[in-house]
Write an enzyme that holds these catalytic residues in place. Structure first.
Site, short mmCIF file in Angstrom:
data_model
loop_
_atom_site.label_atom_id
_atom_site.label_comp_id
_atom_site.label_asym_id
_atom_site.label_seq_id
_atom_site.Cartn_x
_atom_site.Cartn_y
_atom_site.Cartn_z
N LYS A 237 0.86 -1.20 0.00
CA LYS A 237 0.00 0.00 0.00
C LYS A 237 0.88 1.24 0.00
O LYS A 237 1.98 1.24 0.58
CB LYS A 237 -0.87 0.03 1.26
CG LYS A 237 -2.11 0.89 1.12
CD LYS A 237 -3.27 0.09 0.58
CE LYS A 237 -4.56 0.90 0.56
NZ LYS A 237 -5.70 0.05 0.19
N PRO B 95 -5.78 2.80 -7.49
CA PRO B 95 -6.51 3.85 -6.79
C PRO B 95 -6.92 3.44 -5.37
O PRO B 95 -7.09 2.27 -5.08
CB PRO B 95 -7.74 4.07 -7.67
CG PRO B 95 -7.91 2.79 -8.42
CD PRO B 95 -6.57 2.16 -8.54
N ASP B 96 -7.09 4.41 -4.52
CA ASP B 96 -7.67 4.22 -3.18
C ASP B 96 -8.22 5.57 -2.76
O ASP B 96 -8.33 6.48 -3.59
CB ASP B 96 -6.59 3.67 -2.20
CG ASP B 96 -7.23 3.08 -0.94
OD1 ASP B 96 -7.81 1.99 -1.03
OD2 ASP B 96 -7.18 3.71 0.13
N GLY C 256 -20.71 6.67 4.23
CA GLY C 256 -19.77 7.03 3.16
C GLY C 256 -20.37 6.76 1.80
O GLY C 256 -20.54 5.61 1.40
N GLY D 46 -19.17 7.60 -1.25
CA GLY D 46 -18.19 7.87 -2.29
C GLY D 46 -18.35 6.89 -3.44
O GLY D 46 -19.44 6.37 -3.70
N VAL E 82 -17.57 3.79 -3.89
CA VAL E 82 -18.11 2.46 -3.58
C VAL E 82 -19.48 2.57 -2.89
O VAL E 82 -20.46 1.93 -3.29
CB VAL E 82 -17.14 1.66 -2.69
CG1 VAL E 82 -17.74 0.30 -2.34
CG2 VAL E 82 -15.81 1.46 -3.40
N GLY E 83 -19.54 3.39 -1.83
CA GLY E 83 -20.76 3.45 -1.01
C GLY E 83 -22.00 3.83 -1.81
O GLY E 83 -23.08 3.26 -1.60
N ALA F 49 -14.93 -0.47 3.72
CA ALA F 49 -13.82 0.22 4.38
C ALA F 49 -12.72 -0.75 4.77
O ALA F 49 -12.98 -1.74 5.46
CB ALA F 49 -14.33 0.96 5.61
P1 NAI Z 1 -14.17 7.59 -1.64
O1 NAI Z 1 -13.13 8.54 -1.17
O2 NAI Z 1 -14.73 7.72 -3.01
O3 NAI Z 1 -15.43 7.65 -0.64
C1 NAI Z 1 -15.34 7.75 0.75
C2 NAI Z 1 -16.57 8.53 1.21
O4 NAI Z 1 -16.61 8.52 2.65
C3 NAI Z 1 -16.57 9.99 0.78
O5 NAI Z 1 -17.84 10.33 0.23
C4 NAI Z 1 -16.32 10.75 2.08
O6 NAI Z 1 -16.92 12.03 2.09
C5 NAI Z 1 -16.97 9.83 3.08
N1 NAI Z 1 -16.51 9.95 4.45
C6 NAI Z 1 -15.25 10.12 4.90
N2 NAI Z 1 -15.24 10.16 6.25
C7 NAI Z 1 -16.53 9.98 6.65
C8 NAI Z 1 -17.17 9.91 7.90
N3 NAI Z 1 -16.49 10.03 9.05
N4 NAI Z 1 -18.51 9.72 7.95
C9 NAI Z 1 -19.21 9.59 6.79
N5 NAI Z 1 -18.65 9.66 5.57
C10 NAI Z 1 -17.33 9.85 5.50
O7 NAI Z 1 -13.57 6.14 -1.37
P2 NAI Z 1 -14.08 4.75 -1.98
O8 NAI Z 1 -13.26 4.40 -3.15
O9 NAI Z 1 -15.57 4.77 -2.07
O10 NAI Z 1 -13.63 3.76 -0.80
C11 NAI Z 1 -14.36 3.65 0.41
C12 NAI Z 1 -13.65 2.68 1.33
O11 NAI Z 1 -13.58 1.41 0.69
C13 NAI Z 1 -12.21 3.04 1.67
O12 NAI Z 1 -11.93 2.64 2.99
C14 NAI Z 1 -11.38 2.22 0.68
O13 NAI Z 1 -10.09 1.93 1.17
C15 NAI Z 1 -12.22 0.98 0.62
N6 NAI Z 1 -12.04 0.21 -0.60
C16 NAI Z 1 -12.21 0.80 -1.82
C17 NAI Z 1 -12.05 0.06 -2.98
C18 NAI Z 1 -12.28 0.66 -4.33
O14 NAI Z 1 -12.24 -0.12 -5.30
N7 NAI Z 1 -12.51 1.96 -4.46
C19 NAI Z 1 -11.67 -1.34 -2.92
C20 NAI Z 1 -11.57 -1.88 -1.58
C21 NAI Z 1 -11.73 -1.10 -0.47
N1 PHE Z 2 -7.48 0.22 -3.15
C1 PHE Z 2 -8.41 -0.84 -3.49
C2 PHE Z 2 -8.35 -1.97 -2.47
O1 PHE Z 2 -8.03 -1.74 -1.33
C3 PHE Z 2 -8.27 -1.28 -4.94
C4 PHE Z 2 -6.93 -1.89 -5.32
C5 PHE Z 2 -6.78 -3.26 -5.28
C6 PHE Z 2 -5.86 -1.10 -5.75
C7 PHE Z 2 -5.57 -3.85 -5.67
C8 PHE Z 2 -4.66 -1.70 -6.13
C9 PHE Z 2 -4.53 -3.07 -6.11
O2 PHE Z 2 -8.72 -3.09 -2.71
#
Ligand code: NAI
Ligand code: PHE
Length: 358
Positions: free
Chosen positions: A76, A115-116, A180, A182, A184-185, A260
């Protein structure tokens, strides 16, 4: 002061005086293949916090790859920003990406990023002009596009299997609380609404809550109420650390399944949930859809249909973990950890599909 412990392979820490950013790359394990995991860019309280976060997140990636049967190790990147991402001008952000790419090149392919939180496919496009060690470019730039939709699909599969494990009859009519909204959510909320769930949502960004209320008829709650609002399914999709042993002891829900990473502060919280009879889908199993998408498309040469099928199979993996936890009276995290440890002990397996790594 006691020195921190970590069972990973390498930590790279660099500073850029011009922007004030610190760059941490944790390579936790290359046992199953080159390490991979996303780049998280956000503000931290200090460099020690950023290092600790990168290491813990890298460890979770090792477990995620192993549990998903992907031929990759865990790593990471964390970029500790000098100010919130939204406040950085384009030139500063570009310089930060350039420095990050130089650091990735130093690792020579032992670690590939993606991305993350705080980075997107557009940022991967920029990195990819500077280094080959990048997954998740946009479709326009020749990549597989955002990992978020597959992550959301896998999380929804986890919700369905978790609901069944808890003895509930499907998602329809259940109160589903998404924290959240974002990348994913928001998608998980859509899938849950389509299945007839009654949506309750919260996000620090009020515009995202309004959008979910308008589109899905979701009820919006304050961010501070996420651990006290009664619901059937809690879906954490913000950042990690929501559940400690103390908050796990009182959170009023029946099932927890979200995206998350590192949702639990430590494994003791999983034991508290088990004793309370709460069905917890371990984060690194439930959220593997993004990794399946990126590694499947960019390393294993899978097409979109194969990636979708493998992502839906997250539900089968979880069902096995739930059964093992039940049979041995252990937490679901302990059961998932055992499964991942077995895969790691076995070591790399020949992959069934020809590699397409760039
Ligand atoms: P993102 O940054 O697009 O969305 C996160 C959302 O959470 C944002 O809308 C933000 O405003 C909100 N947020 C932050 N703190 C908050 C709080 N205290 N209360 C309520 N809302 C809050 O991120 P994404 O990509 O949606 O990822 C979400 C989670 O899933 C992260 O922990 C990430 O590491 C995890 N994840 C994401 C993957 C992906 O493919 N994008 C894959 C695996 C895990
Ligand atoms: N950041 C995401 C995760 O935690 C997506 C990701 C997977 C990014 C594998 C790079 C490699 O799963």
């Amino acid at each position: 002061m006691a020195l921190p412990e970590w069972d990973g392979e390498l930590t790279s820490v660099r500073h850029d005086p011009d922007t004030g950013a610190w760059f941490v790359i944790g390579v936790h394990s290359t046992r199953l293949g080159p390490a991979s995991g996303g780049t998280r860019a956000m503000v931290y309280d200090g460099v020690a916090d950023a290092v600790a976060d990168a290491r813990r997140l890298a460890g979770a990636m090792t477990s995620k790859m192993a549990a998903a049967g992907l031929p990759m190790g865990g790593g990471k990147s964390v970029i500790a920003l000098p100010a919130p991402r939204a406040e950085l001008d384009d030139a500063t952000w570009h310089r930060i990406l350039h420095r990050h790419a130089a650091n990735l090149n130093l690792l020579g392919g032992n670690y590939t990023t993606g991305p993350d939180v705080g980075t997107s496919a557009a940022d991967m496009d920029v990195l990819a002009t500077l280094t080959p060690h990048v997954f998740g470019r946009s479709a326009a730039a020749g990549g597989p596009g955002s990992s978020a939709p597959m992550t959301a699909l896998g999380v929804f599969a986890a919700i369905e299997v978790g609901v069944a494990e808890a003895g509930l009859d499907g998602v329809e009519g259940l109160r589903v609380l998404v924290q959240g909204l974002g990348a994913v959510g928001a998608d998980v909320a859509r899938l849950a609404a389509r299945a007839g769930g009654k949506l309750i949502v919260t996000d620090v960004d009020p515009a995202r809550c309004t959008a979910a209320a308008d589109e899905l008829g979701a009820e919006v709650i304050d961010t501070g109420d996420v651990l006290s609002r009664a619901c059937d399914v809690l879906v954490p999709c913000a950042t990690g650390g929501l559940l400690s042993p103390a908050t796990a002891a009182t959170v009023p829900c029946t099932v927890i399944a979200g995206a998350a990473n590192n949702l639990l502060t430590d494994d003791a919280a999983a034991e508290v949930l088990r004793r309370r009879g709460i069905t917890y889908a371990p984060d690194f199993v439930a959220n593997a859809g993004g990794a399946i998408h990126l590694v499947g498309r960019e390393v294993l040469g899978w097409d979109a249909a194969e990636v979708t099928a493998r992502t839906r199979a997250v539900g089968d993996t979880l069902a096995g973990i739930f059964a093992d936890a039940r049979a041995h009276d252990i937490s679901t995290v302990a059961a998932a950890g055992r499964a991942a440890a077995r895969t790691l002990a076995d070591g790399p397996r020949p992959t069934s599909t020809a590699g397409a790594q760039r």
